[in-house]
Structures are given as C-alpha cells and as structure tokens.
Design a protein around this motif. Structure first.
Motif, PDB file in Angstrom:
ATOM      1  N   GLU A  20     -46.791  21.530 -95.068  1.00 48.84           N
ATOM      2  CA  GLU A  20     -47.459  20.700 -96.022  1.00 48.84           C
ATOM      3  C   GLU A  20     -48.466  20.101 -95.204  1.00 48.84           C
ATOM      4  OE1 GLU A  20     -43.789  19.601 -98.837  1.00 48.84           O
ATOM      5  OE2 GLU A  20     -43.694  19.048 -96.765  1.00 48.84           O
ATOM      6  N   GLY A  21     -48.828  20.357 -93.951  1.00 51.44           N
ATOM      7  CA  GLY A  21     -50.075  19.769 -93.231  1.00 51.44           C
ATOM      8  C   GLY A  21     -51.214  20.212 -93.995  1.00 51.44           C
ATOM      9  N   THR A  22     -52.317  19.695 -93.957  1.00 55.81           N
ATOM     10  CA  THR A  22     -53.405  20.139 -94.853  1.00 55.81           C
ATOM     11  C   THR A  22     -54.725  20.375 -93.873  1.00 55.81           C
ATOM     12  OG1 THR A  22     -54.117  17.862 -94.768  1.00 55.81           O
ATOM     13  CG2 THR A  22     -53.078  18.587 -96.743  1.00 55.81           C
ATOM     14  N   ALA A  24     -58.168  21.180 -93.370  1.00 59.39           N
ATOM     15  CA  ALA A  24     -59.058  21.148 -94.438  1.00 59.39           C
ATOM     16  C   ALA A  24     -59.953  22.362 -94.188  1.00 59.39           C
ATOM     17  CB  ALA A  24     -59.910  20.085 -94.383  1.00 59.39           C
ATOM     18  N   LEU A  48     -46.111  11.059 -94.988  1.00 57.91           N
ATOM     19  CA  LEU A  48     -45.607  11.832 -95.986  1.00 57.91           C
ATOM     20  C   LEU A  48     -44.274  11.185 -96.470  1.00 57.91           C
ATOM     21  CD1 LEU A  48     -46.722  14.837 -96.701  1.00 57.91           C
ATOM     22  CD2 LEU A  48     -44.661  15.528 -95.285  1.00 57.91           C
ATOM     23  N   ARG A  51     -44.916   8.454 -98.425  1.00 58.49           N
ATOM     24  CA  ARG A  51     -45.464   8.728-100.033  1.00 58.49           C
ATOM     25  C   ARG A  51     -44.455   9.126-100.975  1.00 58.49           C
ATOM     26  NH1 ARG A  51     -49.724  13.363 -99.885  1.00 58.49           N
ATOM     27  NH2 ARG A  51     -51.020  12.360 -98.350  1.00 58.49           N
ATOM     28  N   ARG A  52     -43.585  10.147-100.418  1.00 61.21           N
ATOM     29  CA  ARG A  52     -42.348  10.577-101.070  1.00 61.21           C
ATOM     30  C   ARG A  52     -41.601   9.689-101.473  1.00 61.21           C
ATOM     31  NH1 ARG A  52     -40.008  15.542 -99.722  1.00 61.21           N
ATOM     32  NH2 ARG A  52     -41.458  17.267 -99.412  1.00 61.21           N
ATOM     33  N   ARG A  55     -42.845   7.508-104.467  1.00 56.46           N
ATOM     34  CA  ARG A  55     -42.705   8.333-105.618  1.00 56.46           C
ATOM     35  C   ARG A  55     -41.374   7.825-106.366  1.00 56.46           C
ATOM     36  NH1 ARG A  55     -44.805  13.619-103.816  1.00 56.46           N
ATOM     37  NH2 ARG A  55     -46.990  13.076-103.692  1.00 56.46           N
ATOM     38  N   ARG A 322     -37.337  17.874-104.418  1.00 54.81           N
ATOM     39  CA  ARG A 322     -38.465  17.963-105.320  1.00 54.81           C
ATOM     40  C   ARG A 322     -39.496  16.966-105.478  1.00 54.81           C
ATOM     41  NH1 ARG A 322     -37.769  23.188-106.514  1.00 54.81           N
ATOM     42  NH2 ARG A 322     -35.569  23.808-106.504  1.00 54.81           N
ATOM     43  N   SER A 323     -39.382  16.215-104.611  1.00 56.74           N
ATOM     44  CA  SER A 323     -40.461  15.099-104.775  1.00 56.74           C
ATOM     45  C   SER A 323     -41.983  15.433-104.479  1.00 56.74           C
ATOM     46  CB  SER A 323     -39.972  13.959-104.170  1.00 56.74           C
ATOM     47  OG  SER A 323     -39.823  14.106-102.854  1.00 56.74           O
ATOM     48  N   ALA A 324     -42.296  16.548-104.811  1.00 53.98           N
ATOM     49  CA  ALA A 324     -43.678  16.866-104.306  1.00 53.98           C
ATOM     50  C   ALA A 324     -44.927  16.622-105.638  1.00 53.98           C
ATOM     51  CB  ALA A 324     -43.771  18.390-103.838  1.00 53.98           C
ATOM     52  N   GLY A 325     -44.301  16.298-106.670  1.00 55.90           N
ATOM     53  CA  GLY A 325     -45.284  16.146-107.558  1.00 55.90           C
ATOM     54  C   GLY A 325     -45.713  17.240-108.453  1.00 55.90           C
ATOM     55  N   LYS A 326     -46.467  17.292-109.282  1.00 55.16           N
ATOM     56  CA  LYS A 326     -46.708  18.300-110.267  1.00 55.16           C
ATOM     57  C   LYS A 326     -48.167  19.280-110.016  1.00 55.16           C
ATOM     58  CE  LYS A 326     -44.852  19.487-113.670  1.00 55.16           C
ATOM     59  NZ  LYS A 326     -43.842  19.932-114.520  1.00 55.16           N
ATOM     60  N   ALA A 327     -48.089  20.606-110.302  1.00 50.68           N
ATOM     61  CA  ALA A 327     -49.265  21.193-110.206  1.00 50.68           C
ATOM     62  C   ALA A 327     -50.168  20.923-111.175  1.00 50.68           C
ATOM     63  CB  ALA A 327     -48.974  22.734-110.024  1.00 50.68           C
ATOM     64  N   GLU A 328     -51.710  21.102-110.918  1.00 49.84           N
ATOM     65  CA  GLU A 328     -52.319  20.820-112.305  1.00 49.84           C
ATOM     66  C   GLU A 328     -52.206  22.068-112.905  1.00 49.84           C
ATOM     67  OE1 GLU A 328     -56.201  21.197-110.272  1.00 49.84           O
ATOM     68  OE2 GLU A 328     -55.786  19.577-108.816  1.00 49.84           O
TER      69      GLU A 328
ATOM     70  N   PHE B  29     -49.279  25.834-107.003  1.00 50.26           N
ATOM     71  CA  PHE B  29     -48.090  25.163-106.814  1.00 50.26           C
ATOM     72  C   PHE B  29     -48.475  23.614-106.390  1.00 50.26           C
ATOM     73  CE2 PHE B  29     -46.626  29.258-105.727  1.00 50.26           C
ATOM     74  CZ  PHE B  29     -45.301  29.341-106.451  1.00 50.26           C
ATOM     75  N   ALA B  30     -47.549  22.760-106.635  1.00 52.08           N
ATOM     76  CA  ALA B  30     -47.943  21.334-106.213  1.00 52.08           C
ATOM     77  C   ALA B  30     -47.336  21.283-104.636  1.00 52.08           C
ATOM     78  CB  ALA B  30     -47.189  20.410-107.159  1.00 52.08           C
ATOM     79  N   GLU B  32     -47.752  18.337-101.018  1.00 56.08           N
ATOM     80  CA  GLU B  32     -48.043  16.967-100.583  1.00 56.08           C
ATOM     81  C   GLU B  32     -49.465  17.191-100.487  1.00 56.08           C
ATOM     82  OE1 GLU B  32     -46.370  14.375-100.654  1.00 56.08           O
ATOM     83  OE2 GLU B  32     -44.547  15.425-101.403  1.00 56.08           O
ATOM     84  N   ALA B  33     -49.991  18.021-100.100  1.00 56.71           N
ATOM     85  CA  ALA B  33     -51.364  18.243 -99.471  1.00 56.71           C
ATOM     86  C   ALA B  33     -52.412  18.600-100.686  1.00 56.71           C
ATOM     87  CB  ALA B  33     -51.766  19.357 -98.428  1.00 56.71           C
ATOM     88  N   ASN B  76     -42.153  23.722-110.453  1.00 59.27           N
ATOM     89  CA  ASN B  76     -43.460  22.827-110.056  1.00 59.27           C
ATOM     90  C   ASN B  76     -44.503  24.202-109.959  1.00 59.27           C
ATOM     91  OD1 ASN B  76     -43.271  24.288-107.637  1.00 59.27           O
ATOM     92  ND2 ASN B  76     -43.442  22.325-106.315  1.00 59.27           N
TER      93      ASN B  76
END
Lengths: 328, 700
Positions: A20-22, A24, A48, A51-52, A55, A322-328, B29-30, B32-33, B76
């Motif tokens: 889950e690191g980003t 860029a 992280l 944030r989780r 939520r 499952r606390s990663a939010g939703k995809a666009e 997929f959703a 954190e990043a 998700n």
C-alpha cells in the motif's frame, strides 16, 4: 480473554502494508543495471493506521468518550466544591440538587466528587495492570515458544498449573490484608500477578508461527543470541497484537477491579473506586437510585468506549480488513 | 480512449462465433494509496478448442482479468467494459445468475491444488457436488459412472476405489488432476487455468499439462491459460497475449511471439530467461527498473521508464494496441513498432549485455582449489511417531540419506530435485553447525564437532552464510535496512565505525543506493530486497554461501539481475555457492557442478556440461526432458519421458534402488537385472567419460 482468539489472524501483519506504499514515480537508477531503485513517496505506517482508524465513526466516538472520561478523572475535582473524603453531614442521601450536582451517598459524601475519584482509581488500576500484564506475558510467552523443546514443555506445564489457581480468591486475600490507602496498589499487583498467565499462552501460540519465519531463522543462522532475537525480532513483530490486547486488557482489569470492590474485597474507604460506589449504591436502589445509577453509567461509558477503540484498532492494523474505502 | 474494435486475434476462416468476447475491460481497486488501475483495457476473442495464453509478471493484471470473467472479484473492485459469453453480457449479471454459468459453462483451475479441495469431503462427494449443482436430475448411478469416467480421463488409477478417498490421501499432482476433473465435469465451454502448474514439480507439471490438453480435446472447450512461465506457455498455447501494467502490449500466435516479437518488453522477457537447452554463453540480460506501480501512473507508455528504445513520444502518450504492418495477426502497443519491424531489430540490438567480471580463480583447475565444504555420508532422519499419549516411534523418514559432496573455492554446486528430495534439508543440516546424526561435515578442513567453543562457532558463522528463498519473509519488517545489515557484523564484534563503513560498501556492492539504509524492507521491491538479503549474507566476508531457491520468488525480468549479481560477486570475492533450486534453467546457467537428488540420495553428480548433455541416470534424463523450453518449435517436437506415478513416501525403506518403481528403464531390463535393481542399492560411482561424473545406477 475470549476476544483474543480472533487475534490470531493479525499475525499477517508481519508481511504488512507493503503493497500500500505509494511510489509516485519510478525513476531508474543508473548505478544499478539490474537495479530497481524507486523514488518513494510513502504513506507511513502510522499515518495509514490513523487514517484507517478515523474511517470508523464508532472508533472515533469511543476515543472521544475515553478522552473526556480521562480529562474528567484528572480535572473534574477542580470544579467541585466538595472533596471525596469530606462528607456533608447536612445532606445524607440527598437527591441531585444545585448544591450536590449528582446527589450524595448515605454517608453524605458528594457523588460527583466520589465518581471523579473512583473513575480515576479504576482507570489507574486498569491501565497499570494491563500494561504490566502485557510486558510480562510478551517476554515470557515469546521466550517459552522460542526456546522450544524442554523449555517449552516445562514452561507450558507451569503455565497450565498456574491457570488452575483460584486467582480471584488469592487477590481478595492479598488486598484484604492491606491498608485502606495502599489498597489500590495491592489490587493492581494482584490483578497483574494472575492476569498474565492466559495472555502468555496466547502469545506463545502466536510466536509459534512467528518462530518459523525466515527472518528469525536468518538471525539464528547469523549467530545472533537468543535473548536479542526475542527482544529485537519477536516482540516488536507482535507489536500490534500487544497494543490491541493492552487496550482491551484495560476493560477486563477495570471489570475485575469493580467486581472485587463490589464484593467488598477490593478498594476500601476512605479510598473509593467505581466498584466500591456500586456496592454502596446497590443497598439503596429504591430510596436513592442516583447512588447506583451515576457510577454504573460512567462504568458502562468507560468499558464501552474502550471496547470501541479496541475494535477500531484491530480493523486499522489488520492488513486484511476492508477499511480501504471504495474504488472510483 | 478510442480503442479500435478490430483488435481481435486472427478469427478462424470459417466465420465461427467466439465463445467469449472481451471488450475494453477495465478493473479498478480501492487502496490506501489511491485507485489501483489493475486492468486497463483488455480486448480478446476466444474460440472453441483454442488455447489463449496470457503471460505477464506479477501485478500485470492477468489474474484479475480471469477473475473478472468469472465474476469472482472482490467487492471493492470496480469493473467496466464488456464481457460477452455467447453474446450474453456477463458484467450485468448478479452473483446468482453467474452461479448458473460458473462451473457449468465456465470452469476454473486454480494454482494451489492443496487449497482447492475441501479436506473434509471425499473426492467422490466433491465431484458429485460439481455435477449435481448443475444437473439436479442426475441419478446416483449416473453420478458414480460419470465420476469414474472423469477420474479415468485425468489419469487417476483405480478410479472406483479412489472416489472414496479424501484429498489428503492424494499427492499434489493427483489433487490437481481431481481439480481438472471437476472443472471439466459439465463439459464447459471455457476453462480458465490460473497458473495451474506453478505449485508442482517439473515432472508432475509435464503430466498435468498433458492431462489438461487431453481434457481440452475431450470437451472441445476454449482454454485461457495464465502463467508467468514462458516455457510452459510455449508448449500449450495457440495465441498469446503479453500483458504489462494492466494492458496487453503484444498479441499474436505463439510462434510469432517467440520468434518475431515486436514490443521491446516481450523481447526483454524472452531474453531474460535462462535456457535449459543451451550451454551458458553469456550473461543474462535483465530489463532495467521495476514493474510500474499501478497507482498514479504517469502519462505515456508504462514501459517507457524501463525501455532502452524510449523516446519523448513514448513518455507523452500511451500507445494503442494496433496491428503490426506486414505481420498477419500480430498486434503491438508500441510507438516505435515501424522502426523495429523495418530494421528487423531483435533482442540483442535493443538490450545491451554488460561485461561480466573475471573470476578470481579463472584458470585454476578445480583440483587445486581449496575445499570449502566437505560433506561425507550425511544422514538425517525424522522420527515418525504415533499419535496418543506415549508417542511411540513407528518409523523413520529418511530426509537425507547418505549424501556426499564437496564444494571448492569460487565454484557453484547446485542441488537439484523434486520437492521432498531432501535438498533443503541438506542445506539446513549444514547450517545447524551441529555434529550430524551420521556422517561428517567439515568447513574449510575443520570438522564440525559435538562441542565447539564460542570462538569456533563465531568463526563458523563468519565463514558460512545463508540466503533464503523469499526476501519478503527473510528480512524483519520492523527493522530499517541499516540494522538488518548490522546484525551479522555485531555478532562478529565489529566496532560502530567499522560497521558503518562496511554497510556503505555493502550497499554499493549489491548496486543499491547507500542513502536508502534508513528505509524499511517493505519500501523496497522484491528484487531489491533479495539484494539486501545478499548484502547481509556477504557482510562478514563468508567463504561459502548456502542459497535456498534465491530467485524463485522473483519475476523473470528481475531474476536475471539478481543472477548476474550473484555471478559477479562470486567472481569478485571468490565465494563458493551451494545452490538449491528446482528451476533447471537457472541451474544450467549459474552452476559449475550439479548434484541430482532423489529421495534424500544423490543419484547423479557431475559438471554442468556432463549432467545436461550426457545425463547417465534415468531419473536425470526424465527430469531434463520434463523441463519446458521457451521455444514453441522445440516444445512441439520434443519427446518427453513422462515418469509414472509420484515420488514415493520418504518413510518407505528400500532394499534396492528407490527409483526402480518409476524407472522407465526398469521394464526394459531382463529378470535378473530387475532383481538386482530391487535387491541391491546402487552406489554413487564414476561412470561415463569424466572421472568426476558419477551416477548411482547399476545399468547407466
């Protein structure tokens, strides 16, 4: 302790939130020809988790309530004209009024002052014993699992033996022989002395899968000493489990304290705690219900908020949640 | 994006309708990043009886594509585009409607046969379930006869009796056969195989691939075969889609992809794999950089940062997958296709091969080098105990049975064999630094004794180090790289300043940026992590490094870089490697000597050339013939020696040759010779031309 079994899966944490690191942008490092150096913009582990955690509305609610309760226990006494050990003999078992905001006890003590004091004591006992329990059980539990063989056999045998001791009775006896003012300290020691056993067993089970991991083997193969491996590799990697257990451990320690005090075996006058208040209140439920109602409300708020925080923490730290939010 | 609709692999001339049409499939997929764009526009048609291979590295979106077709994606995930099965849109169906198709018309074979079957039900019951769900009217008799028919089809002997067996009574290969039987139970139109042989040994892989091909012929189904292994796909696929960063970058029939690839990524992939059928000629060529992260992708071609041909156009816009001019049915997503085709650029034109370092021991014959590790008659047994209170010993597992080998300075000795052959146990036994159960281990001429002083132990630790298979689990996730590298140095009692200097040198040695020492392992990619693990092993200047499958967890494009690094370090430092791997292509490339193990024994030992070119032992021959070669022409014509059955249990004891039961040569022998195989255990003795080429077989 029943909720600790569910923590087994938290071990997955070691592999952790790596994906889950980003990064860029990927920049090719000219130095390394097979190299795969990356310029990382990384979401830190702590960010992280925060944030989780944030939520989950219920967890945030729990955190707010707990903070208010702690502030209340620390500074609540300042706004009250009465002291917990100064009974007002002019108002015995008086109903809540402008003078005594939450009423008085049969002995004339101000309920507000008593609750502030009692909450403080209960929290102190809960937090200290829960932290001590985790430290003892983490070190002993991992050590028993790590050394395997005879050490593990003997260690487990001792743990099993200790579990059969009627701890409730022993704690009661220890506290009974102590004086009124140092009673809470003895209570903390008593709860700690018998509380770590079960947790140590759970941590030993968790360590059993951890000790098979390659980085533990790697440390052994490099010749790193056993004690170093335990403190540097095993305990930190159980960190999230330990944190969650410590938080939830506060609830069970507070409950134990309350139960003992309720039976008159815990904290004694002039000192007070939530349990002592409850015991005093139960005899006059019908004539002066506020004596029972207010301490119970505070106790429920306390345990409920800590439980919500514990759940929130578990979800925030668990990489499979499952606390990663939703995809666009 | 305006995706051209003619992005379809050559349709059969007879105008047959495709069973499956996938158009502009996108999956997000959703995380954190941010949003992970796992699949970004996949188009293909699938026809009956054809096999479509999807190749790509991890994270290229190949598995997500297959899951999207099955409708098995997580909640998700956000799916767009169109998937039509016989003209019927699948993406708008709900789970219940999909369940009607799943297992009946579209079936799936998963990677791990161990977890694909429920342990508490017998094989018969699980087959019955697969049949009854879609055919509720089947009678008990029909079910049994169909189940037996299916098991026979996938080559399970004694099908009638085996119906009552439970999954744990089957080996991995057998379980995968059962999974295939369940997949074809209802004569599906499409079988999706997601890395079906990755978890299996090469000899078993050859068997399972054969079963899959038979199953396809029998059902006439279309197969989507997903794999990262170019060798496997060369033998089985008709058409191939190469995926990179969630998009197909090249699509063509199998011969074109392997012989005339156009997209630089495809070329790089093919060039980065070592070949099992060719002697090592030069260094491997890794694709520089690491696979693209699918969050916040920069504009432009996703492969541009790693591509030697990248120009400014490549960094500005992403190329569409377009037909390649002058090549029938080949599509590629590359801005520079025209130049590549016109100038006929090949792999060697595009990628540059670095010079390898000259070995310290170059020119010194093996006999004159110092022996670093000497193992004599090593044995390791594990007791088998009965359950219950008393834990009675009821037998022994001979994990390592009389292994003798030596490793000399600056050379690589490889241990090869199927899983369960005892190769990893041999490494661990050496690494324990304990006097073995039986036999002798000496390091640098000093035998490992029962009691050793602290000083001796410390010296052993500084001379012998270990590298694990999975760099994800061999580095403590809670420690920064600096502390990880400092650990072995602290054991050796170095001062702070010495440690500091050494770590700086080490980072440079494994070609990592020394400024990154404060990062945690999770911040590095798999290849980088393995480099860190290598640096840690080399920190104390060991004379010998034991490597347990060091590259098998890495993607092919990264793997080449790590292999090159290992070779360079060996040449520079003169360290010896004892290398365990199941991938014979890697072994062929990297090792000097090879020991083939079977059931805890070494059955053949010799130089790289001798073992690969003139194998003596029938097991070595079978093993070599089972290795898939990334070349479709060779794959089609070569003869495989398919071994009967599976590896016997190591708890069995053999009075004769343990391989006799599976030996293809055994049946060709006379009665007397067979009796000798069964009665007399063969010794490892020099056979064939070279004096150091040994085999344990009476009749090799």
């Amino acid at each position: 302790m029943s909720d600790m079994a569910t923590e087994e899966k938290d071990l997955g944490l070691n592999q952790d939130v790596a994906t889950e690191g980003t990064p860029a942008a990927v920049v090719v490092n000219p130095v390394s020809q097979g190299g795969d150096a990356q310029d990382l913009k990384r979401t830190g582990r702590m960010t992280l988790y925060v944030r989780r955690f944030m939520r989950r509305p219920s967890a945030v609610f729990g955190l707010v309530v707990l903070c208010i309760l702690i502030l209340f226990a620390l500074f609540g006494a300042m706004v009250c004209p009465w002291k917990y050990d100064e009974p007002d003999f002019t108002a015995l078992a008086a109903a809540p009024s402008a003078d005594h905001w939450l009423g008085t006890t049969i002995g004339g003590s101000d309920m507000y002052a008593m609750i502030v004091r009692g909450l403080g004591r209960s929290l102190l006992v809960g937090i200290i014993s829960s932290t001590l329990i985790m430290i003892i059980s983490a070190v002993l539990g991992t050590a028993i699992a790590f050394f395997e063989g005879v050490v593990e056999k003997v260690g487990m045998w001792i743990l099993d033996m200790l579990l059969t001791i009627p701890s409730f009775l022993l704690v009661a006896m220890i506290v009974r022989s102590s004086s009124g003012t140092s009673g809470w300290l003895w209570l903390t020691i008593g709860i700690t002395a018998f509380g770590w056993i079960g947790y140590a067993r759970v941590i030993r089970t968790l360590t059993m899968s951890l000790r098979e991991l390659d980085y533990i083997r790697a440390a052994k193969f490099m010749g790193v000493g056993s004690f170093r491996i335990i403190l540097r590799h095993l305990v930190p990697n159980l960190g999230s489990v330990l944190i969650i257990n410590t938080v939830l451990g506060v609830v069970s320690a507070v409950n134990q304290e309350t139960a003992l005090s309720f039976l008159g075996l815990g904290i004694k006058a002039p000192d007070t705690s939530l349990g002592t208040l409850l015991m005093n209140g139960q005899s006059s439920v019908l004539t002066a219900p506020w004596i029972l109602l207010f301490p119970s409300a505070v106790l429920i708020l306390l345990t409920f908020s800590v439980q919500l925080i514990g759940d929130g923490l578990r979800d925030a730290i668990d990489p499979y949640s499952r606390s990663a939010g939703k995809a666009e | 994006m305006t995706e051209p609709m003619n992005t379809v692999a050559a349709a059969p001339a007879n105008g047959e309708q495709p069973v499956l049409e996938v158009r502009d499939l996108r999956v997000n997929f959703a995380s954190e990043a941010g949003t992970v764009r796992a699949v970004r526009g996949v188009n293909f048609d699938l026809y009956r009886g054809k096999t479509l291979g999807i190749v790509g590295e991890s994270g290229s979106g190949k598995s997500v594509t297959s899951m999207a077709i099955m409708g098995l994606l997580d909640k998700n995930a956000h799916v767009e585009g169109s998937i039509k099965f016989r003209g019927d849109e699948l993406l708008t169906k709900n789970d219940k409607e999909m369940s009607v198709l799943r297992g009946d018309r579209i079936a799936m074979v998963f990677q791990d046969p161990l977890s694909a079957l429920t342990p508490v039900f017998s094989i018969g019951e699980q087959l019955k379930e697969a049949l009854v769900i879609h055919n509720p009217k089947m009678t008990e008799e029909q079910i049994v006869s169909r189940s037996i028919e299916l098991l026979k089809l996938v080559g399970i002997p004694n099908a009638e009796e085996r119906l009552k067996s439970y999954p744990h009574q089957f080996s991995g290969g057998m379980r995968q056969r059962v999974v295939i039987a369940m997949a074809i139970a209802n004569n599906p139109d499409i079988i999706i195989c997601d890395e079906p042989t990755t978890a299996l040994d090469v000899t078993i892989q050859a068997q399972v691939l054969e079963v899959l091909q038979r199953a396809q012929q029998e059902t006439g189904a279309a197969v989507i075969f997903i794999t990262h292994d170019l060798g496997v796909i060369a033998g089985i696929a008709d058409d191939i889609i190469v995926m990179y960063a969630g998009r197909p970058v090249e699509k063509a029939d199998v011969d074109t992809v392997f012989h005339k690839p156009v997209m630089p990524y495809t070329m790089g992939l093919l060039g980065a794999v070592p070949r099992p059928d060719r002697e090592k000629s030069s260094r491997l060529v890794p694709i520089p950089g690491a696979p693209m992260n699918l969050v916040n992708m920069p504009k432009g071609c996703p492969f541009a940062p790693r591509c030697p041909l990248a120009t400014d156009i490549c960094r500005q816009g992403e190329p569409d997958l377009l037909p390649v001019e002058g090549r029938e049915g080949q599509l590629a997503a590359c801005h520079r296709v025209k130049e590549i085709v016109d100038q006929n650029l090949t792999f060697s034109d595009i990628y540059t091969v670095g010079e390898s370092v000259k070995s310290k021991f170059d020119g010194i014959p093996r006999e004159q080098r110092q022996t670093v590790l000497d193992v004599k008659h090593l044995k390791k047994t594990f007791p088998l105990t009965a359950g219950g209170f008393l834990r009675r010993k009821i037998g022994e597992v001979h994990a390592v049975d009389d292994v003798t080998l030596d490793v000399r300075e600056g050379e690589t000795v490889a241990l090869v064999g199927e899983s369960g052959s005892g190769k990893s146990t041999t490494l661990l036994e050496i690494m324990e630094f304990r006097q073995p159960e039986s036999g002798e281990i000496s390091v640098l001429g000093k035998p490992i004794a029962k009691r050793m002083s602290r000083e001796d132990k410390r010296e052993l630790h500084s001379n012998v180090q270990y590298i694990f298979q999975d760099p994800m689990s061999s580095l403590d996730p809670r420690l920064p790289i600096y502390d990880i590298l400092a650990e072995p140095l602290k054991v050796q009692g170095l001062s702070k300043q010495e440690i500091n200097d050494r770590i700086r040198d080490l980072m440079a040695l494994v070609e990592l940026n020394p400024d990154q020492v404060d990062r945690f392992p999770t911040q590095f990619s798999g290849g980088q992590r393995q480099r860190i693990a290598i640096a840690r092993a080399l920190a104390v200047n060991p004379k010998l490094v034991l490597l347990d499958e060091p590259v098998s967890a890495l993607d092919v494009s990264i793997q080449a870089g790590v292999i090159n690094l290992l070779e360079d370090l060996q040449n520079k430092l003169g360290v010896a490697y004892l290398f365990v791997a199941h991938n014979l292509s890697v072994i062929r490339h990297i090792s000097n000597r090879i020991a083939v193990m079977y059931l805890g024994r070494i059955v053949e030992l010799g130089s790289n050339h001798d073992v690969f070119e003139e194998p003596l032992h029938p097991y070595t021959k079978a093993l070599l013939s089972a290795v898939p070669v990334p070349d479709p022409q060779i794959e089609r014509t070569r003869q495989r020696i398919v071994l009967e059955g599976e590896l016997p249990s190591p708890s069995e004891s053999f009075s004769g040759c343990p391989f006799a039961g599976r030996c293809p040569m055994f049946s060709t022998l006379t009665k007397d010779q067979q009796a000798r195989c069964l009665g007399e255990s063969p010794e490892l003795v020099a056979k064939g031309g070279a004096a150091d080429h040994m085999a344990a077989c009476h009749f090799a």
